[in-house]
Scaffold this motif. Structure first.
Motif, mmCIF file in Angstrom:
data_model
loop_
_atom_site.group_PDB
_atom_site.id
_atom_site.type_symbol
_atom_site.label_atom_id
_atom_site.label_comp_id
_atom_site.label_asym_id
_atom_site.label_seq_id
_atom_site.Cartn_x
_atom_site.Cartn_y
_atom_site.Cartn_z
ATOM 1 N N VAL A 4 -18.170 -38.816 -30.722
ATOM 2 C CA VAL A 4 -18.625 -38.539 -32.078
ATOM 3 C C VAL A 4 -19.537 -39.686 -32.492
ATOM 4 O O VAL A 4 -19.141 -40.851 -32.424
ATOM 5 N N ALA A 29 -9.857 -43.723 -37.126
ATOM 6 C CA ALA A 29 -10.843 -42.649 -37.290
ATOM 7 C C ALA A 29 -10.159 -41.286 -37.209
ATOM 8 O O ALA A 29 -10.436 -40.393 -38.016
ATOM 9 N N GLU A 30 -9.234 -41.126 -36.267
ATOM 10 C CA GLU A 30 -8.516 -39.854 -36.128
ATOM 11 C C GLU A 30 -7.692 -39.565 -37.380
ATOM 12 O O GLU A 30 -7.653 -38.431 -37.859
ATOM 13 N N TRP A 32 -8.284 -40.600 -40.491
ATOM 14 C CA TRP A 32 -9.182 -40.206 -41.573
ATOM 15 C C TRP A 32 -9.711 -38.796 -41.368
ATOM 16 O O TRP A 32 -9.825 -38.034 -42.331
ATOM 17 N N ILE A 33 -10.036 -38.436 -40.145
ATOM 18 C CA ILE A 33 -10.526 -37.079 -39.861
ATOM 19 C C ILE A 33 -9.435 -36.059 -40.165
ATOM 20 O O ILE A 33 -9.680 -35.040 -40.818
ATOM 21 N N LYS A 34 -8.211 -36.344 -39.713
ATOM 22 C CA LYS A 34 -7.104 -35.405 -39.944
ATOM 23 C C LYS A 34 -6.820 -35.257 -41.438
ATOM 24 O O LYS A 34 -6.651 -34.144 -41.936
ATOM 25 N N GLY A 36 -8.854 -35.770 -43.932
ATOM 26 C CA GLY A 36 -9.962 -35.051 -44.542
ATOM 27 C C GLY A 36 -9.846 -33.557 -44.310
ATOM 28 O O GLY A 36 -10.082 -32.750 -45.219
ATOM 29 N N MET A 37 -9.478 -33.176 -43.092
ATOM 30 C CA MET A 37 -9.297 -31.764 -42.766
ATOM 31 C C MET A 37 -8.161 -31.173 -43.599
ATOM 32 O O MET A 37 -8.307 -30.094 -44.184
#
Length: 68
Positions: A4, A29-30, A32-34, A36-37
């Motif tokens: 990414v 990062a994972e 924050w991505i999770k 956010g999802m």
């Protein structure tokens, strides 16, 4: 697993946050991505409610840790 591409500024924010939260840069990062999802999928829930939901999903006992 893929690559990414993110901006240097965002990478720096992830790096700083990962140190504070005792996570690797990738784990931060994972996370924050999770989150956010999950926030997009559950727009009426607060951050704390999302975390609680995920802990309960993983069968983490919250007895004595939260006020019901």
């Amino acid at each position: 697993m893929g690559i990414v591409k993110i901006s240097d500024d965002l990478h720096e924010e992830i790096r700083k946050s990962s140190q504070v939260m005792s996570r690797s840069i990738n784990a931060q990062a994972e996370f924050w991505i999770k989150m956010g999802m999950l926030a997009e999928l559950n727009p009426t829930l607060s951050f704390n409610e999302l975390i609680r939901q995920q802990l309960l999903k993983e069968n983490v006992s919250l007895a004595g840790l939260v006020n019901e």
